[in-house]
Design a protein around this motif. Structure first.
Motif, PDB file in Angstrom:
ATOM      1  N   ILE A   8       0.867  -1.313  -0.146  1.00  0.00           N
ATOM      2  CA  ILE A   8       0.070  -0.068  -0.088  1.00  0.00           C
ATOM      3  C   ILE A   8       0.894   1.111   0.136  1.00  0.00           C
ATOM      4  N   ARG A   9       1.920   1.286   0.824  1.00  0.00           N
ATOM      5  CA  ARG A   9       2.798   2.293   0.812  1.00  0.00           C
ATOM      6  C   ARG A   9       3.413   2.597  -0.602  1.00  0.00           C
ATOM      7  N   ASN A  10       3.940   1.500  -1.378  1.00  0.00           N
ATOM      8  CA  ASN A  10       4.244   1.431  -2.690  1.00  0.00           C
ATOM      9  C   ASN A  10       3.284   2.113  -3.562  1.00  0.00           C
ATOM     10  N   LEU A  11       1.908   1.778  -3.440  1.00  0.00           N
ATOM     11  CA  LEU A  11       0.740   2.196  -4.241  1.00  0.00           C
ATOM     12  C   LEU A  11       0.558   3.873  -4.204  1.00  0.00           C
ATOM     13  N   ILE A  12       0.636   4.334  -3.002  1.00  0.00           N
ATOM     14  CA  ILE A  12       0.935   5.633  -2.672  1.00  0.00           C
ATOM     15  C   ILE A  12       1.951   6.262  -3.388  1.00  0.00           C
ATOM     16  N   ALA A  13       3.240   5.619  -3.045  1.00  0.00           N
ATOM     17  CA  ALA A  13       4.523   6.401  -3.937  1.00  0.00           C
ATOM     18  C   ALA A  13       4.271   6.272  -5.327  1.00  0.00           C
ATOM     19  N   SER A  14       3.800   5.221  -5.907  1.00  0.00           N
ATOM     20  CA  SER A  14       3.391   5.099  -7.191  1.00  0.00           C
ATOM     21  C   SER A  14       2.445   6.169  -7.730  1.00  0.00           C
ATOM     22  N   TRP A  15       1.486   6.464  -7.007  1.00  0.00           N
ATOM     23  CA  TRP A  15       0.295   7.303  -7.531  1.00  0.00           C
ATOM     24  C   TRP A  15       1.061   8.766  -7.519  1.00  0.00           C
ATOM     25  N   ILE A  16       1.855   9.205  -6.604  1.00  0.00           N
ATOM     26  CA  ILE A  16       2.583  10.194  -6.643  1.00  0.00           C
ATOM     27  C   ILE A  16       3.384  10.506  -7.948  1.00  0.00           C
ATOM     28  N   GLU A  17       4.041   9.482  -8.163  1.00  0.00           N
ATOM     29  CA  GLU A  17       5.105   9.527  -9.153  1.00  0.00           C
ATOM     30  C   GLU A  17       4.525   9.694 -10.629  1.00  0.00           C
ATOM     31  N   ALA A  18       3.215   8.821 -10.690  1.00  0.00           N
ATOM     32  CA  ALA A  18       2.504   8.864 -11.879  1.00  0.00           C
ATOM     33  C   ALA A  18       1.671  10.038 -12.177  1.00  0.00           C
ATOM     34  N   SER A  19       1.391  10.443 -11.375  1.00  0.00           N
ATOM     35  CA  SER A  19       0.744  12.036 -11.092  1.00  0.00           C
ATOM     36  C   SER A  19       1.897  12.956 -11.852  1.00  0.00           C
ATOM     37  N   ALA A  20       2.898  12.965 -11.247  1.00  0.00           N
ATOM     38  CA  ALA A  20       4.034  13.760 -11.665  1.00  0.00           C
ATOM     39  C   ALA A  20       4.502  13.779 -13.156  1.00  0.00           C
ATOM     40  N   ASP A  21       4.356  12.352 -13.526  1.00  0.00           N
ATOM     41  CA  ASP A  21       4.648  12.056 -14.762  1.00  0.00           C
ATOM     42  C   ASP A  21       3.521  12.132 -15.828  1.00  0.00           C
ATOM     43  N   GLY A  22       2.687  12.336 -15.329  1.00  0.00           N
ATOM     44  CA  GLY A  22       1.417  12.647 -16.193  1.00  0.00           C
ATOM     45  C   GLY A  22       1.088  11.085 -16.869  1.00  0.00           C
ATOM     46  N   ASP A  23       1.251   9.899 -16.110  1.00  0.00           N
ATOM     47  CA  ASP A  23       1.230   8.717 -16.684  1.00  0.00           C
ATOM     48  C   ASP A  23      -0.024   8.118 -16.315  1.00  0.00           C
ATOM     49  N   VAL A  24      -1.295   8.414 -17.106  1.00  0.00           N
ATOM     50  CA  VAL A  24      -2.442   8.127 -16.988  1.00  0.00           C
ATOM     51  C   VAL A  24      -2.729   6.631 -16.944  1.00  0.00           C
ATOM     52  N   GLU A  25      -1.956   5.809 -17.722  1.00  0.00           N
ATOM     53  CA  GLU A  25      -2.357   4.280 -17.847  1.00  0.00           C
ATOM     54  C   GLU A  25      -1.837   3.870 -16.349  1.00  0.00           C
ATOM     55  N   ARG A  26      -0.648   4.236 -15.970  1.00  0.00           N
ATOM     56  CA  ARG A  26      -0.268   3.623 -14.506  1.00  0.00           C
ATOM     57  C   ARG A  26      -1.220   4.176 -13.506  1.00  0.00           C
ATOM     58  N   LEU A  27      -1.779   5.432 -13.623  1.00  0.00           N
ATOM     59  CA  LEU A  27      -2.977   5.688 -12.695  1.00  0.00           C
ATOM     60  C   LEU A  27      -3.967   4.849 -12.860  1.00  0.00           C
ATOM     61  N   ARG A  28      -4.258   4.462 -13.830  1.00  0.00           N
ATOM     62  CA  ARG A  28      -5.469   3.789 -14.146  1.00  0.00           C
ATOM     63  C   ARG A  28      -5.607   2.439 -13.257  1.00  0.00           C
ATOM     64  N   LEU A  29      -4.347   1.651 -13.412  1.00  0.00           N
ATOM     65  CA  LEU A  29      -4.184   0.661 -12.815  1.00  0.00           C
ATOM     66  C   LEU A  29      -4.004   0.533 -11.266  1.00  0.00           C
ATOM     67  N   LEU A  30      -3.987   1.768 -10.654  1.00  0.00           N
ATOM     68  CA  LEU A  30      -4.054   1.950  -9.333  1.00  0.00           C
ATOM     69  C   LEU A  30      -5.279   2.257  -8.314  1.00  0.00           C
ATOM     70  N   MET A  31      -6.274   2.116  -9.256  1.00  0.00           N
ATOM     71  CA  MET A  31      -7.693   2.369  -8.733  1.00  0.00           C
ATOM     72  C   MET A  31      -8.797   1.487  -9.222  1.00  0.00           C
ATOM     73  N   ALA A  32     -10.059   1.113  -8.471  1.00  0.00           N
ATOM     74  CA  ALA A  32     -10.786   0.183  -8.936  1.00  0.00           C
ATOM     75  C   ALA A  32     -11.764   0.807  -9.984  1.00  0.00           C
ATOM     76  N   ASP A  33     -12.470   0.167 -10.575  1.00  0.00           N
ATOM     77  CA  ASP A  33     -13.426   0.867 -11.673  1.00  0.00           C
ATOM     78  C   ASP A  33     -14.461   1.537 -11.043  1.00  0.00           C
ATOM     79  N   ASP A  34     -15.022   1.308  -9.721  1.00  0.00           N
ATOM     80  CA  ASP A  34     -16.083   2.046  -9.338  1.00  0.00           C
ATOM     81  C   ASP A  34     -15.436   2.967  -8.036  1.00  0.00           C
ATOM     82  N   VAL A  35     -14.348   3.474  -8.469  1.00  0.00           N
ATOM     83  CA  VAL A  35     -13.609   4.298  -7.282  1.00  0.00           C
ATOM     84  C   VAL A  35     -14.552   5.433  -7.114  1.00  0.00           C
ATOM     85  N   VAL A  36     -14.345   6.230  -6.153  1.00  0.00           N
ATOM     86  CA  VAL A  36     -15.205   7.381  -5.683  1.00  0.00           C
ATOM     87  C   VAL A  36     -14.174   8.432  -4.934  1.00  0.00           C
TER      88      VAL A  36
END
Length: 136
Positions: A8-36
């Motif tokens: 989970i800590r790695n997921l949070i770090a990946s989210w921060i990094e993907a956001s900075a990189d504009g890596d939308v495909e990586r972000l997509r993998l980090l959330m559920a289809d029905d995320v809110v």
């Protein structure tokens, strides 16, 4: 540290990094289809596709730089929550001053069949920080 907590800590770090990189495909993998996503003064943002549309539109005008400090992770079976303190700087790509927001976020996560964790609910209380003295 338990393997799930580290994941989970790695997921949070990946989210921060993907956001900075504009890596939308990586972000997509980090959330559920029905995320809110819940944010102050906004209607809930429901679903991965809705989030991705907003995020991709934002990338056309802004660069995102974020820092996170994980304050707590609790895992109960295939569910977990994570409390983080976030500081996000949103910088216009053309003109304008950066905007900085900070605050706490509480994320609920679910472990998928393959063993990876995804965000299913996220409530953040990021608020604008006051402009530094002399910046006006």
């Amino acid at each position: 540290m338990h393997d799930d907590e580290q994941a989970i800590r790695n997921l949070i770090a990946s989210w921060i990094e993907a956001s900075a990189d504009g890596d939308v495909e990586r972000l997509r993998l980090l959330m559920a289809d029905d995320v809110v996503f819940l944010t102050p003064c906004q209607a809930p943002l429901r679903g991965r596709d809705a989030f991705m549309a907003v995020f991709e539109k934002g990338l056309q005008h802004y660069r995102i730089d974020a820092r996170s400090e994980v304050r707590e992770v609790r895992v109960v079976g295939d569910s977990a929550y994570c409390w983080t303190h976030l500081t996000v700087t949103i910088t216009p790509t053309k003109t304008g001053l950066p905007m900085r927001r900070s605050g706490d976020a509480l994320s609920f996560l679910q472990k998928q069949a393959g063993g990876n964790w995804v965000i299913v609910r996220d409530a953040n209380m990021l608020m604008p920080e006051p402009a530094p003295a002399g910046s006006m």
